[in-house]
Design an enzyme around this catalytic site. Sequence first.
Site, PDB file in Angstrom:
ATOM      1  N   HIS A 171       0.816  -1.218   0.000  1.00 30.73           N
ATOM      2  CA  HIS A 171       0.000   0.000   0.000  1.00 30.73           C
ATOM      3  C   HIS A 171       0.846   1.263   0.000  1.00 30.73           C
ATOM      4  CE1 HIS A 171       0.805   0.807   4.308  1.00 30.73           C
ATOM      5  NE2 HIS A 171       0.836  -0.508   4.417  1.00 30.73           N
ATOM      6  N   ASP A 172       0.366   2.254  -0.722  1.00 31.27           N
ATOM      7  CA  ASP A 172       0.922   3.610  -0.751  1.00 31.27           C
ATOM      8  C   ASP A 172       2.298   3.703  -1.391  1.00 31.27           C
ATOM      9  OD1 ASP A 172      -1.237   5.053   0.831  1.00 31.27           O
ATOM     10  OD2 ASP A 172      -0.634   3.549   2.312  1.00 31.27           O
ATOM     11  N   GLY A 208       5.091  -1.096   2.696  1.00 31.83           N
ATOM     12  CA  GLY A 208       4.250   0.069   2.472  1.00 31.83           C
ATOM     13  C   GLY A 208       5.024   1.367   2.376  1.00 31.83           C
TER      14      GLY A 208
END
Length: 277
Positions: free
Chosen positions: A124-125, A142
């Site tokens: 994520h991200d 992440g």
Amino acid sequence: MSEPTQIHPAAVVEAGAQLGTGVRVGPFCYVGADVILGDGVELSSHVSVTGATTIGSGTRVLAQSALGGPPQDSKHQGGRTTLTIGSNCRIHEAVTMHAGSDTGRGATNVGDNGFFLAYSHVAHDCIVGDNVTLTNGATLGGHCEVGDNVIIGGLTAVHQFVRIGRRAFVGGCSAVVGDVIPYGMAVGNRAKLRGFNVVGLKRSGMTRSDLLTLREAYRVIFSSTGTVADNAELARIKFADTPAVQEILDFLTSRGKRHFVVPPLGEHDASSDDDRG
């Protein structure tokens, strides 16, 4: 004349999904309602694309890959976040890429022409540039940032929030817990800087003269006679007319106090890089 979109009878494409021309969705694939597939995207079989995921034109995704799932982040509250994958990527078997988190950037972005080998992972991200290769089992934690033309070797783990500068090379089975400078070569557990990605730089057209200048700057920046911060200021003056060196210095100084991958203790030149290519 463009090819028609083809959806196998055994695939599930939810109402609301947007499919471009020439898209092929193979057997046992699942495409969620908030998904956008660009022209010519191919999902081979048993591919899951969920969430607010956009896949650019010409990208091919092979069996068992899962794209756009919720972030593996305990702080995520379930808000709408996105995954965007660029054009002409090759995503091999069982690759996973997650949407952003609602306590982070809210978006995961992958550039064009990426090559993601089996079982590699983008968390994520993350922000992943163009022409990036993640070899089998390579994993990004992440919030990582990966520059253009980076290669990450098989079974390598990159710690969350780490940055890898463009045209860097990370060897296989490495554990990367700090930022890797542009053009650098990092190897090991924990990874250490081993000079420059000479093969990649030659392939990009860098001359021998430019490479020698980079090596000289490397010796200045990582000299044991001062801190990296102090040495960087000296290098900025000495190599003011060398854009590649300035790029490295900007990378080192642009984000405040961070942990960087550095050469092994006692090794402060770039003579250990692989110059066989």
